[in-house]
Design an enzyme around this catalytic site. Structure first.
Site, PDB file in Angstrom:
ATOM      1  N   GLY A  79       0.842  -1.203   0.000  1.00  0.00           N
ATOM      2  CA  GLY A  79       0.000   0.000   0.000  1.00  0.00           C
ATOM      3  C   GLY A  79       0.874   1.249   0.000  1.00  0.00           C
ATOM      4  O   GLY A  79       1.841   1.323   0.758  1.00  0.00           O
ATOM      5  N   VAL A 103      17.925   8.356  -3.590  1.00  0.00           N
ATOM      6  CA  VAL A 103      18.617   8.717  -4.839  1.00  0.00           C
ATOM      7  C   VAL A 103      19.737   9.729  -4.551  1.00  0.00           C
ATOM      8  O   VAL A 103      20.888   9.530  -4.937  1.00  0.00           O
ATOM      9  CB  VAL A 103      17.608   9.286  -5.866  1.00  0.00           C
ATOM     10  CG1 VAL A 103      18.337   9.890  -7.072  1.00  0.00           C
ATOM     11  CG2 VAL A 103      16.650   8.183  -6.316  1.00  0.00           C
ATOM     12  N   ARG A 158       0.969  -5.040  -4.992  1.00  0.00           N
ATOM     13  CA  ARG A 158       1.035  -6.242  -4.159  1.00  0.00           C
ATOM     14  C   ARG A 158       1.282  -7.367  -5.158  1.00  0.00           C
ATOM     15  O   ARG A 158       0.550  -7.481  -6.145  1.00  0.00           O
ATOM     16  CB  ARG A 158      -0.262  -6.439  -3.389  1.00  0.00           C
ATOM     17  CG  ARG A 158      -0.588  -5.230  -2.495  1.00  0.00           C
ATOM     18  CD  ARG A 158      -1.617  -5.555  -1.455  1.00  0.00           C
ATOM     19  NE  ARG A 158      -2.116  -4.351  -0.789  1.00  0.00           N
ATOM     20  CZ  ARG A 158      -1.549  -3.809   0.278  1.00  0.00           C
ATOM     21  NH1 ARG A 158      -0.464  -4.328   0.796  1.00  0.00           N
ATOM     22  NH2 ARG A 158      -2.084  -2.734   0.842  1.00  0.00           N
ATOM     23  N   ASP A 194      -0.367   2.052   8.470  1.00  0.00           N
ATOM     24  CA  ASP A 194      -0.960   1.289   9.581  1.00  0.00           C
ATOM     25  C   ASP A 194      -0.152   1.373  10.883  1.00  0.00           C
ATOM     26  O   ASP A 194      -0.670   1.089  11.955  1.00  0.00           O
ATOM     27  CB  ASP A 194      -1.094  -0.190   9.205  1.00  0.00           C
ATOM     28  CG  ASP A 194      -2.181  -0.425   8.177  1.00  0.00           C
ATOM     29  OD1 ASP A 194      -2.855   0.542   7.795  1.00  0.00           O
ATOM     30  OD2 ASP A 194      -2.364  -1.583   7.762  1.00  0.00           O
ATOM     31  N   ARG A 198     -26.796  13.568  16.432  1.00  0.00           N
ATOM     32  CA  ARG A 198     -26.723  12.259  15.793  1.00  0.00           C
ATOM     33  C   ARG A 198     -25.441  11.555  16.196  1.00  0.00           C
ATOM     34  O   ARG A 198     -24.478  12.204  16.581  1.00  0.00           O
ATOM     35  CB  ARG A 198     -26.646  12.454  14.293  1.00  0.00           C
ATOM     36  CG  ARG A 198     -27.895  12.154  13.577  1.00  0.00           C
ATOM     37  CD  ARG A 198     -27.673  12.377  12.105  1.00  0.00           C
ATOM     38  NE  ARG A 198     -28.943  12.456  11.428  1.00  0.00           N
ATOM     39  CZ  ARG A 198     -29.116  13.085  10.282  1.00  0.00           C
ATOM     40  NH1 ARG A 198     -28.110  13.714   9.720  1.00  0.00           N
ATOM     41  NH2 ARG A 198     -30.289  13.095   9.699  1.00  0.00           N
ATOM     42  N   GLY A 207      -6.501   0.191   8.610  1.00  0.00           N
ATOM     43  CA  GLY A 207      -5.736  -0.554   9.608  1.00  0.00           C
ATOM     44  C   GLY A 207      -6.207  -1.987   9.577  1.00  0.00           C
ATOM     45  O   GLY A 207      -7.141  -2.356  10.274  1.00  0.00           O
ATOM     46  N   ALA A 261     -13.183  11.129  20.443  1.00  0.00           N
ATOM     47  CA  ALA A 261     -14.288  10.194  20.170  1.00  0.00           C
ATOM     48  C   ALA A 261     -14.916   9.701  21.473  1.00  0.00           C
ATOM     49  O   ALA A 261     -14.244   9.614  22.503  1.00  0.00           O
ATOM     50  CB  ALA A 261     -13.768   9.011  19.369  1.00  0.00           C
ATOM     51  N   LYS A 272     -23.454  16.678  22.768  1.00  0.00           N
ATOM     52  CA  LYS A 272     -24.381  16.834  21.642  1.00  0.00           C
ATOM     53  C   LYS A 272     -24.074  15.854  20.521  1.00  0.00           C
ATOM     54  O   LYS A 272     -24.793  15.764  19.537  1.00  0.00           O
ATOM     55  CB  LYS A 272     -24.250  18.250  21.090  1.00  0.00           C
ATOM     56  CG  LYS A 272     -24.862  19.292  22.012  1.00  0.00           C
ATOM     57  CD  LYS A 272     -25.154  20.517  21.196  1.00  0.00           C
ATOM     58  CE  LYS A 272     -26.110  21.423  21.918  1.00  0.00           C
ATOM     59  NZ  LYS A 272     -25.578  22.760  22.067  1.00  0.00           N
ATOM     60  N   HIS A 295      -9.411   4.496   1.337  1.00  0.00           N
ATOM     61  CA  HIS A 295      -8.151   4.904   0.701  1.00  0.00           C
ATOM     62  C   HIS A 295      -7.931   6.407   0.678  1.00  0.00           C
ATOM     63  O   HIS A 295      -6.826   6.847   0.348  1.00  0.00           O
ATOM     64  CB  HIS A 295      -8.072   4.330  -0.721  1.00  0.00           C
ATOM     65  CG  HIS A 295      -7.938   2.845  -0.739  1.00  0.00           C
ATOM     66  ND1 HIS A 295      -9.006   2.013  -0.515  1.00  0.00           N
ATOM     67  CD2 HIS A 295      -6.860   2.041  -0.915  1.00  0.00           C
ATOM     68  CE1 HIS A 295      -8.599   0.753  -0.573  1.00  0.00           C
ATOM     69  NE2 HIS A 295      -7.298   0.743  -0.810  1.00  0.00           N
TER      70      HIS A 295
HETATM   71  O1  F6P Z   1      -1.470  -1.619   4.635  1.00  0.00           O
HETATM   72  C1  F6P Z   1      -1.991  -0.383   4.380  1.00  0.00           C
HETATM   73  C2  F6P Z   1      -3.448  -0.469   4.021  1.00  0.00           C
HETATM   74  O2  F6P Z   1      -3.869   0.812   3.648  1.00  0.00           O
HETATM   75  C3  F6P Z   1      -4.355  -1.057   5.106  1.00  0.00           C
HETATM   76  O3  F6P Z   1      -4.718  -0.108   6.081  1.00  0.00           O
HETATM   77  C4  F6P Z   1      -5.525  -1.538   4.295  1.00  0.00           C
HETATM   78  O4  F6P Z   1      -6.215  -2.564   4.942  1.00  0.00           O
HETATM   79  C5  F6P Z   1      -4.875  -2.030   3.042  1.00  0.00           C
HETATM   80  O5  F6P Z   1      -3.661  -1.328   2.912  1.00  0.00           O
HETATM   81  C6  F6P Z   1      -5.701  -1.858   1.804  1.00  0.00           C
HETATM   82  O6  F6P Z   1      -5.044  -2.499   0.770  1.00  0.00           O
HETATM   83  P1  F6P Z   1      -5.367  -2.275  -0.758  1.00  0.00           P
HETATM   84  O7  F6P Z   1      -4.881  -0.901  -1.122  1.00  0.00           O
HETATM   85  O8  F6P Z   1      -4.605  -3.342  -1.451  1.00  0.00           O
HETATM   86  O9  F6P Z   1      -6.842  -2.354  -0.906  1.00  0.00           O
END
Ligand code: F6P
Length: 323
Positions: free
Chosen positions: A11, A24, A72, A127, A162, A170, A186, A214, A253
């Site tokens: 990722g 570089v 990947r 992560d 709400r 993560g 939170a 609230k 993302h």
């Molecule tokens: O490892 C980083 C990450 O953004 C994770 O938080 C998430 O679960 C995963 O990659 C998502 O992977 P992909 O971009 O392959 O959907």
């Protein structure tokens, strides 16, 4: 050592470009030739290798993503795939490799190291689940993106009384959710390391309203057992009895796409340069990371064998401050 290569894998993370630039230019400062490998280990296997000069990495420190592309690559997890990659590296007379990436990517680095190829890892994943670096490249920027969303949602949550649920990234680790929950104030945080079942989440929100709040903000890690879908289903089913409804926002993302903030640019620059210094000293088979303010090198066998854990004091603190 004269010719080294750098790749980004897994990722993407804001700051990867700053790390490429550092690799570089640090390499060039030593009189070396530096090459970039496109699309991570996939490009390594096919020999998609390009020369990178100082000007090629100009103007990228502020850019998110990675100019080299990332992937990947399941084929690289096989021994045949890795042999193919080493063959391609040797054909290009590459004598050392810098791998910028997270857990899966550094497992790949370790495998290359075991097969005798000199490699140094650069700790990079939003992560923050990589053993060997207390913070990794991209975490701070991703966290700030999540926070901006939480702050905005809190405004509309207060207007409408709400509850809002924000799911952050993560896969196996609740670091982003925990920190975003603490920094965003939170009412409840749901993470794999400290699961909170739906009825307890509802209790937290209910009690927050009773204390005069609230808004009800719940931050959930995507890897939690009770993720956004499960919590949403529970709240829908019990809406009448609970007396409030829940809106769900999945950041996904969006968190990976931002321009790196100052912290990540500097972190990436320091770790990237540190990886090249390590290659020069012949300290390969290690992960360059940050610990106690210093750039450190952790053996890759330790990196892959250990799991980074969350500080339990922070989990406790989040609970106290939510009141
Ligand atoms: O490892 C980083 C990450 O953004 C994770 O938080 C998430 O679960 C995963 O990659 C998502 O992977 P992909 O971009 O392959 O959907």
């Amino acid at each position: 050592m004269k010719r080294i290569a750098v790749l980004t894998s897994g990722g993407d993370a804001p700051g990867m470009n700053a790390a490429i630039r550092a690799v570089v230019r640090t390499g060039i400062s030593k009189g070396w030739e530096v090459f970039g490998i496109r699309q991570g280990y996939a490009g390594c296997m096919t020999g998609d290798i390009i020369p990178l000069g100082a000007r090629d990495v100009g103007g990228i420190i502020q850019q998110g993503g990675t100019i080299l592309g990332s992937a990947r690559c399941p084929a690289f997890t096989t021994e045949d795939g890795r042999r193919q990659a080493i063959r391609a590296l040797r054909q290009h007379n590459i004598e050392g490799l810098v791998v910028i990436g997270g857990n899966g990517s550094q497992t790949g680095s370790y495998e290359l190291h075991k097969m005798g190829f000199p490699v140094v890892g650069v700790a990079s994943t939003i992560d923050n689940d990589l053993y060997g670096s207390e913070i990794t490249i991209g975490v701070d920027t991703a966290l700030n993106i999540a926070l901006e969303a939480i702050d905005r949602l809190k405004v509309t949550a207060s207007s409408h009384q709400r509850a809002f649920l924000i799911e952050v990234m993560g896969r196996h680790c609740g670091y982003l959710a925990l920190m975003a929950g603490i920094a965003g104030g939170a009412e409840a945080i749901v993470i794999p390391e400290a699961e909170l079942p739906p009825d307890k989440v509802a209790d937290e929100i209910q009690e927050a309203y009773e204390r005069g709040k609230k808004h009800g903000i719940v931050v959930v890690a995507e890897g939690a057992r009770y993720n956004a879908e499960k919590l949403e289903a529970y709240f829908k089913e019990n809406e009448e009895q609970l007396g409030f409804d829940l809106r769900v926002t999945k950041l996904g993302h969006v968190q990976r796409g931002g321009e790196p903030l100052a912290f990540d640019r500097i972190l990436a620059t320091r770790i990237g340069a540190g990886a090249v210094h390590a290659l020069e000293r012949g300290e390969t088979g290690k992960l360059a990371g940050l610990n106690n303010g210093d750039i450190t090198l952790t053996p890759l066998d330790e990196v892959v064998a250990n799991k980074k854990s969350l500080n339990p004091e922070l989990i406790e603190l989040a609970g106290i401050l939510a009141k």
